[in-house]
Each structure stands twice: as C-alpha cells, then as structure tokens.
Motif scaffolding. Structure first.
Motif, PDB file in Angstrom:
ATOM      1  N   LEU A 237      29.907  81.674  43.088  1.00  0.00           N
ATOM      2  CA  LEU A 237      29.751  80.564  44.021  1.00  0.00           C
ATOM      3  C   LEU A 237      28.657  80.843  45.056  1.00  0.00           C
ATOM      4  O   LEU A 237      28.039  79.919  45.580  1.00  0.00           O
ATOM      5  CB  LEU A 237      31.065  80.290  44.750  1.00  0.00           C
ATOM      6  N   LEU A 238      28.444  82.129  45.342  1.00  0.00           N
ATOM      7  CA  LEU A 238      27.471  82.516  46.369  1.00  0.00           C
ATOM      8  C   LEU A 238      26.628  83.677  45.855  1.00  0.00           C
ATOM      9  O   LEU A 238      26.697  84.799  46.363  1.00  0.00           O
ATOM     10  CB  LEU A 238      28.207  82.919  47.657  1.00  0.00           C
ATOM     11  N   PRO A 239      25.828  83.430  44.841  1.00  0.00           N
ATOM     12  CA  PRO A 239      25.089  84.533  44.200  1.00  0.00           C
ATOM     13  C   PRO A 239      24.099  85.242  45.107  1.00  0.00           C
ATOM     14  O   PRO A 239      23.721  86.383  44.826  1.00  0.00           O
ATOM     15  CB  PRO A 239      24.381  83.826  43.030  1.00  0.00           C
ATOM     16  N   ASN A 240      23.705  84.599  46.185  1.00  0.00           N
ATOM     17  CA  ASN A 240      22.728  85.212  47.093  1.00  0.00           C
ATOM     18  C   ASN A 240      23.372  85.951  48.266  1.00  0.00           C
ATOM     19  O   ASN A 240      22.663  86.493  49.117  1.00  0.00           O
ATOM     20  CB  ASN A 240      21.767  84.149  47.626  1.00  0.00           C
ATOM     21  N   VAL A 241      24.703  85.941  48.317  1.00  0.00           N
ATOM     22  CA  VAL A 241      25.412  86.643  49.386  1.00  0.00           C
ATOM     23  C   VAL A 241      25.912  87.980  48.843  1.00  0.00           C
ATOM     24  O   VAL A 241      26.680  88.012  47.882  1.00  0.00           O
ATOM     25  CB  VAL A 241      26.597  85.806  49.911  1.00  0.00           C
ATOM     26  N   PRO A 242      25.517  89.094  49.435  1.00  0.00           N
ATOM     27  CA  PRO A 242      25.878  90.409  48.880  1.00  0.00           C
ATOM     28  C   PRO A 242      27.344  90.765  49.135  1.00  0.00           C
ATOM     29  O   PRO A 242      27.932  90.363  50.148  1.00  0.00           O
ATOM     30  CB  PRO A 242      24.960  91.364  49.647  1.00  0.00           C
TER      31      PRO A 242
END
Length: 321
Positions: free
Chosen positions: A229-234
């Motif tokens: 859902l949030l691929p850019n959030v580590p």
C-alpha cells in the motif's frame, strides 16, 4: 497505477459507516462484536467478509461496535455471552494486553474465550505531525531523544494494538513520550493532524484518509518488508531501528465452552470465505494478508502470541494507567 487504486479503496473504506447487518434468510443470527468504534480497522475488516460468511453459514450476520476502555467493554460482552456460537469477537493481538493494562475488564483473556478462526495479519504505519522538523524515522528518534517527556502520542486506547505498537517502538528506541489514549485510532490521528498530539501509529487500513493531508508525515511501516500500500515508505527496521517489527493477527473468538463442532463449522466457513478472490482483493486494500488456519492451528497462534505480547509489555515497561 495499481497501488494508487488500492490506496483510493482504502480512503473510501476509512469513512465511518452505520452498523452492518446482512439479512440472509431465516437462519440464526450471529453477532460479530467489534470492541472499538465504528469506522476503525477491526470494523472495516469485519465488513470485508461478513456477508460472504453469512451466506456460507446460511444465517444472518450482524456487526456490532461496542467501544470503550481500550476494547475491554466489547470484549467482556462476548466473554459473558452464551457459548452457542452466536456471538463472536473480532479480536487482535492486543486482546491479551487490554485485560492487563486497561480498566478492570471483568474477564480472563484466555480462560473466557475459545479461538475460532484466524483471518489474517496486518502491519501498521508511523505518522507524525508535519509541524515537527523530523523527515524520517532516524530524525524523529533523534529529535524525541533530546526532548524526553516533552512529546506525546495518541492511540486507540490503553492496551490497543496502536498503543502496543507505539510503546514497543519507544522502548526499542529508548524514547520517553506521553501516552494519550483516545476512543479510536481515527480520533488520535485527527489530533495529530490538528497539532494536539505529535505522533500516532495507525493500521494500514486507516492510513488512506491521511495520505493527502499536509499536516501529517508518514515516515515508516512496522512490517519487516515494505507495504504494497505504501511502497515508498521504508520499514522502521530498515530506517533507523533494526530490531523493531510489529504486526498483528486478526481473528474470531467465541465464549469459552462453545461446542467444538460449532467452532469447527465456523472455522471451515471462514477458510472457504478467505479463498474467495473478492475477499482476497478486499483484504489487500486494508493491508491484511489472509491466513486461514485450522482450529488447532489458530489455538497455537493464540497461545504463542500471548507469550509474545507479555514480552512486549515487559520490555516496554507498560503498566496499568
């Protein structure tokens, strides 16, 4: 992009809805009690499968929200119900901690319940106020570490999964922040957006409503790997706190003494529902990975997680508030 469509579905799902009831014939009525406010992660999750479960069982399913005391009120209601398979609890890992940390719950989290069926697992998202100078997990830890006791965080209530996740984060990072319990995760997140709180950890299912809010900054996910859902959030474990991972199971519990045959009947129905493509798609929009288990398999997960939650409570030095 596919993930944008998924996030849009999350945002739509995050809108609080009226109590749900599926009229499916003349069969018996079963309540799925959600011990938190309507519109929260557990109610949204129950809505993803309750109609199909009712159809599979051939009966009417009602979703009933009973919030309060960090989930203790609704949970106690199920613990006192008749053990006839007609009252189920939408439970999560915080089930064990609510009884220990919240207001006197009048139930035993293990002895008063029978594990029925596992639904799946979910990770969480760390959000902070954009008024803070921190832009990522490492900067947030450094900022909070220099200000012990000056910052606060919100949760869905004492002993809730969102309380546990944040308390465990603080313990692992060596931080001191004031806990402000709310009636729901949504209220806590709204106060972070409004500048009345500094941080909150919310379930993946609830983050959609805040993606475009400039008052909030999403800085990390609690799973070991990035969330679809949030691929850019580590993951927090890859962004400054290597040993931190927090995920929660979701499942159905029944009052202790519920006949084994009835428990197996519901378990089999849930397993069948979780195989439906439409259910898998709905669960994906909430960041939940389906995980059907046998009655005994779920009972083992239930027992193992009780030990894990006890360790987290000890390590985080949580006490009754």
């Amino acid at each position: 992009m596919k993930w944008l469509a998924i996030l849009a579905a999350c945002m739509a799902a995050a809108v609080p809805l009226k109590p749900a009831q599926a009229q499916l014939g003349n069969g018996p009525v079963t309540r799925i009690v959600v011990p938190f406010a309507a519109g929260g992660a557990r109610e949204l999750l129950a809505r993803t499968f309750y109609q199909e479960l009712g159809q599979t069982l051939g009966q009417t399913i009602i979703i009933e929200s009973r919030p309060g005391a960090g989930g203790a009120i609704g949970t106690a209601n199920v613990g006192r119900a008749d053990p006839d398979g007609r009252t189920l609890l939408m439970a999560a890992s915080s089930h064990f901690v609510t009884a220990e940390l919240g207001a006197k719950p009048h139930y035993d989290p293990i002895k008063d319940f029978t594990p029925v069926a596992n639904i799946g697992t979910q990770s969480y998202v760390l959000m902070i106020s954009s008024a803070l100078p921190a832009k990522n997990v490492s900067e947030f830890i450094a900022y909070a570490r220099k200000r012990p006791g000056e910052l606060n965080y919100g949760s869905a209530g004492i002993g809730s999964s969102t309380h546990l996740a944040m308390a465990y984060f603080l313990s692992t990072a060596g931080l001191d922040m004031l806990h402000i319990p709310y009636k729901s995760t949504q209220e806590a997140a709204n106060d972070v957006a409004g500048g009345r709180a500094h941080a909150v950890i919310v379930p993946n299912a609830g983050v959609g409503a805040y993606l475009q809010d400039p008052r909030l900054r999403i800085i990390g996910v609690t799973s070991r790997q990035p969330s679809p859902l949030l691929p850019n959030v580590p993951p927090i474990a890859q962004a400054g706190l290597p040993s931190y991972v927090f995920e929660s199971w979701f499942g159905l519990l029944a009052p202790a003494g519920t006949p084994r045959q009835e428990v197996q009947r519901i378990n089999a129905a849930v397993a069948k529902v979780l195989e439906m493509p439409v259910i898998k798609e709905r669960l994906a929009t909430q960041g939940v990975t389906p995980d059907a288990r046998s009655v005994d398999g779920f009972a083992k997960l239930f027992a193992d997680d009780q030990k894990l939650m006890a360790r987290i409570v000890k390590e985080a030095k949580l006490t009754r508030e």
